[in-house]
Design a protein around this motif. Structure first.
Motif: not given
Length: 396
Positions: A74-75, A84, A106, A257
């Motif tokens: 994803l990163q 994301k 990630n 996150w």
């Protein structure tokens, strides 16, 4: 699509619980991918994770499937910040431990190697990391230093004969018993700077011992690490991580996150509570028809929706390069506080069944406590916000 009633199928309206249409903010291709991955997570991961959670075991088969769906990359896949974030929401909605693994992987492993690593380090590790064939562990926290790690870090690194010699201990390190390498943060005895090193876990002197009997995040294999005269090549130093300042930027993003995880666990709690209320009968009628039950469901979804809206705005400013630590800290503190309250309401709504992982809510209840504490405790993040809005530090 979120928000479209599904009553004609016998299901409850708003099946995705997205009353604010946050998913609609995604571009159509990303929205299609979102729904595809959400379906996979709900059908193949959510129920399967419960027994692994009960046994504190790691589901390697599920990890391979996550990799096949692109969740290990994803990163670096060029997707939007909102996409994301919503992937972390849906991962947490299925299982918080796996969302933690994917997020750390990630944000802190893939991201660190890509941003701060050498060309050789990237060539060696990035392909396997992207597919989850390789795992890394982020080894920063120590037995005696958590919130004060930047100033108190004791693990040492000494350059000797073309090799780094590392000594120290780390605690609460996710995936440390199953990772191929650990990103170890140690203080260079020569200049006093905190630097990042790739330490392969098969190096002599590296030992990792699983921490058992946790009340939450039981799938995540947290461990104590001991580093006793571990020798690594000089070029295992991350060339972009020769001081803690650059690393702190990536830690800021990982703090944000956790806010997405907090939104995801709230949606999971709402899903479980609503399904239970619609299926459980007391006093001759469905629980869902009682006023107090409906109030709890409304409060739970209100908290989750407010959290998603906050995180969607945070994604916008992050995409624009405006994110600072104060916004990340506020989001993490606020959303995990709401998550704790939301899951507690869900546990109450299920009564005695709410304390059992068989009904999922007990699992969520334990996991919510971990979100409240890791990546900066609620109190530390609150003080970061307080310092920003008063200009006075309460840290001593």
């Amino acid at each position: 699509m979120p928000g479209q009633p599904a009553g004609h199928h016998g299901a409850a309206p708003f099946p995705d619980a997205d009353l604010m249409y946050i998913v609609d903010l995604l571009a159509p291709p990303e929205r299609d991918t979102y729904f595809r991955i959400r379906q996979f997570l709900q059908s193949s991961v959510r129920q399967a994770s419960i027994e692994y959670w009960n046994r504190e075991e790691f589901p390697f088969g599920l990890l391979a499937d996550l990799g096949k769906h692109g969740l290990g990359a994803l990163q670096l896949d060029g997707s939007s910040t909102l996409f994301k974030g919503l992937m972390y929401v849906e991962l947490a909605r299925a299982d918080v431990s796996l969302s933690a693994l994917a997020g750390i992987h990630n944000e802190l492993i893939l991201g660190m190697v890509s941003e701060l690593g050498s060309g050789e380090q990237k060539a060696r590790w990035l392909p396997g990391l992207k597919s989850f064939r390789h795992l890394g562990a982020f080894a920063l926290t120590e037995p005696d230093h958590g919130s004060d790690i930047a100033g108190g870090l004791e693990t040492s690194a000494r350059l000797e004969g073309g090799e780094w010699v590392i000594n120290g201990a780390k605690r609460w390190i996710g995936a440390a018993t199953i990772a191929d390498f650990a990103l170890v943060w140690a203080r260079d005895v020569a200049d006093g700077e905190i630097k990042g090193f790739i330490v392969e876990t098969d190096r002599p002197g590296y030992t990792a011992t699983k921490i058992s009997n946790k009340i939450g995040l039981r799938i995540m294999q947290n461990a104590d690490i001991v580093l006793a005269d571990v020798r690594i090549p000089a070029d295992n130093l991350l060339p972009g991580a020769t001081s803690f300042s650059r690393t702190n930027e990536l830690l800021r993003d990982s703090r944000a996150w956790v806010g997405w995880q907090g939104a995801g666990i709230q949606l999971a709690a709402f899903d479980v509570a609503r399904a239970y209320a619609l299926s459980r009968r007391q006093f001759g009628r469905e629980l869902a028809g009682f006023q107090l039950v409906q109030q709890q469901l409304a409060d739970m979804l209100g908290n989750a929706s407010a959290s998603l809206a906050l995180m969607a705005q945070l994604a916008r400013i992050q995409q624009e390069g405006k994110l600072e630590m104060v916004q990340a800290a506020m989001a993490k503190a606020t959303v995990t506080r709401l998550a704790r309250a939301t899951v507690a309401m869900g546990r109450s709504l299920l009564g005695g069944n709410g304390i059992s992982s068989d009904y999922e809510m007990g699992k969520l209840f334990g996991d919510a406590e971990i979100l409240y504490t890791y990546e900066g405790s609620y109190e530390i993040n609150s003080l970061i916000v307080g310092r920003a809005v008063t200009g006075k530090s309460a840290f001593h």
